[in-house]
Design an enzyme around this catalytic site. Structure first.
Site: not given
Ligand code: UD1
Ligand code: UDP
Length: 386
Positions: A208
C-alpha cells in the site's frame, strides 16, 4: 483517588493493534479514565470496524469522522475536530501511536493546548523524507512530552536529535502485545483451510505504500513479478483500498485477479490475517507492522522498499529489503531453504502495555506513599501542562 483523563487516539488500520492492548491494560487501572477517540481516517468496515470487533475494543467515545483527503486536508480536518473535542472536555494526557496523519495532527493539537502528549512507537526513522510517515514521525517526536520506544535504535535516533533522555522510556513492541492477546483465537481460526491453503506452502502479499502503488509503471512491474512468482508458489493478496483503486485505474485489476496461483481477496480482519501469516512460507510486503510480526514469528519477510524505519527486523529478525527486479530470485532462495532464522528482539514480549501503564503512573501521578509510609501529596506535573 486522583484520576488522570487519558485520550487514546486511533485512526487507521495499524493503530488499532497498538491501541487495543493499551486500552485493555489502562481500563483495569483505577487511577485513569479513558476516552477512546477514532479520527475516522480509515472507515471501511474491513479497515476499521473489523478490528474493533476482533480486538475487543468498545465503540469509540468520540468519532471525528474525518475520512480521506489530501495530506493537508486530512491533517487539518483532524486538527479542527480534535481541538474542539479537547476544548469541550480537556484530557490530562493524549496518547498517539504510530506515524499516520492523525498521529501528527492530534500531537499538534495537544501540544498547542499545553496538554501532555505521549507517543507510542517513538524514535523510528527510515531517513527517507519522501515517505509521508517519516515527516509525521519527526514532527510528533519533536513535540511530544513522553516518548515510548520499541527498540534501542529508537532511543539512539531520539538522542541524536537532541531529545532529553528523561523524556524517553523503552517499553518494547506493542504490536506483539496484540498478537499475544489474540494468539489463541488466531490459532483456532480456519482462514487457511477456507482459502484452500492448509496443506500447502504459500506466500502472503500486502502492498500500500505510495512509492509502490501510486505510479503505473511501478505497479505494472510489481503485478508482473507477482504473476510470475505465483506460478512457483501460491500467493494470497488481501488488497488495501488505495492499491485496489490504483489497480483499477491503471487497468491492472483483471489481469491480477485472473492470474493462476494468485488469490486476490478483500483486506482481512486481524485474526484472519494473522492466521494466514502464521502458516505462510514467506511474506511479500511494504507494511511497517508486518515486518515486525514476521520477525516475531520467524517467518521470512521480503520488504519491497529501499529503507526501513524498523532496522532491527533486518539485523535481528527475518526481514530483508528487496527491489522489485530481485523479488523472484529472492523468493526462490526462501523456497530452497536459504534464509536466516533470526531472533526475537528484546522487550518484544507481550508486556509493552504494562510497561506503558507503569510509566504513566510513575511520571504523572503522585507516589502512593512517601518514605514514612504516609500518603504523599500530589507531585507537580513535570511535563506539558504549562
Ligand atoms: C495510511 C497511512 C499509512 C499507513 C496506512 C495503513 C498516512 C499518511 N498514511 O495510508 O502510514 O501505513 O494508512 O494502512 O497517514 N481508503 C478507503 N477506505 C478506507 C481508507 C482508505 O477506500 O477505509 C482509500 C481512499 O481512497 C483513500 C486511500 O485509500 O484516499 C488512502 O487512504 P489514507 O488513509 O489517506 O492513506 P493510506 O494509504 O491508507
Ligand atoms: N493487517 C490485517 N489485515 C490485512 C493486512 C494487514 O489485519 O489484510 C494487519 C497486520 O497484521 C498489521 C497491520 O495490519 O498488524 C499493518 O497495517 P498496515 O500494513 O496497513 O500499515 P503499516 O503497518 O504499514 O503502517
Amino acid at each position: 483517588m486522583q484520576q488522570l483523563k487519558i485520550d487514546l487516539i486511533a485512526a487507521a488500520r495499524p493503530n488499532f493493534m497498538k491501541i487495543a492492548p493499551l486500552f485493555h491494560e489502562l481500563n483495569k487501572q483505577p487511577w485513569c479514565k479513558l476516552r477512546l477517540v477514532h479520527t475516522g481516517q480509515h472507515y471501511d468496515k474491513n479497515m476499521s470496524d473489523a478490528f474493533f470487533h476482533d480486538l475487543g475494543l468498545p465503540k469509540p467515545d468520540l468519532h471525528l469522522g474525518v475520512g480521506s483527503g489530501s495530506h493537508a486536508e486530512q491533517t487539518a480536518n483532524v486538527m479542527l475536530a480534535y481541538e474542539a473535542a479537547c476544548v469541550a472536555d480537556r484530557p490530562d494526557l493524549i496518547v498517539v501511536v504510530g506515524d499516520v496523519n492523525s498521529t501528527v495532527a492530534c500531537s499538534l493539537v495537544g501540544s498547542k493546548l499545553h496538554i501532555t502528549v505521549a507517543h507510542l512507537e517513538a524514535g523510528l526513522r527510515s531517513r527517507d523524507r519522501c515517505m509521508p510517515e517519516e515527516i509525521n514521525r519527526l514532527v510528533t517526536d519533536a513535540i511530544a512530552d513522553i516518548l515510548w520506544t520499541p527498540s534501542p535504535d529508537g532511543d539512539e535516533n531520539l538522542a541524536a536529535e537532541g531529545v532529553p533522555a528523561e523524556k524517553i522510556t523503552r517499553v518494547g513492541n506493542i504490536m506483539i502485545d496484540s498478537y499475544e492477546l489474540m494468539r489463541d483465537r488466531i490459532e483456532a481460526r480456519s482462514t487457511r483451510q477456507e482459502l484452500g491453503l492448509a496443506d500447502t506452502e504459500y506466500g502472503v502479499v500486502t502492498l500500500h505504500r505510495p512509492s509502490n502503488v501510486d505510479e503505473p509503471a511501478k505497479l505494472t512491474e510489481l503485478v508482473a513479478q507477482l504473476k510470475s512468482i505465483a506460478t512457483r508458489v501460491p500467493l494470497v493478496f488481501p488488497v488495501h483500498p488505495r492499491t485496489r483503486k490504483n489497480l483499477e485505474t491503471f487497468h491492472l485489476w483483471t489481469e491480477l485477479v485472473d492470474a493462476p496461483g494468485l488469490q486476490v481477496i478483500e483486506p482481512l480482519g486481524y485474526v484472519d490475517f494473522m492466521n494466514l501469516v502464521c502458516g505462510a512460507r514467506l511474506i511479500i510486503t511494504d507494511s511497517g507492522g508486518v515486518q515486525e510480526e514476521t520477525t516475531y514469528l520467524g517467518i521470512p519477510c521480503l520488504t519491497l522498499r529501499t529503507t526501513t524505519e524498523r532496522p532491527i527486523t533486518v539485523t535481528e529478525g527475518t526481514n530483508r529489503l528487496v527491489g522489485t527486479a530481485e523479488l523472484g530470485e529472492t523468493v526462490d532462495c526462501i523456497l530452497a531453504g536459504q534464509w536466516a532464522r533470526g531472533r526475537k528482539p528484546d522487550l518484544w514480549d507481550g508486556h509493552a502495555a504494562a510497561r506503558v501503564a507503569a510509566d504513566i503512573r510513575q511520571r504523572l501521578l503522585p507516589p502512593l506513599h512517601d518514605e514514612t509510609g504516609c500518603a504523599a501529596q500530589p507531585r507537580q506535573q513535570a511535563m506539558g501542562n504549562a
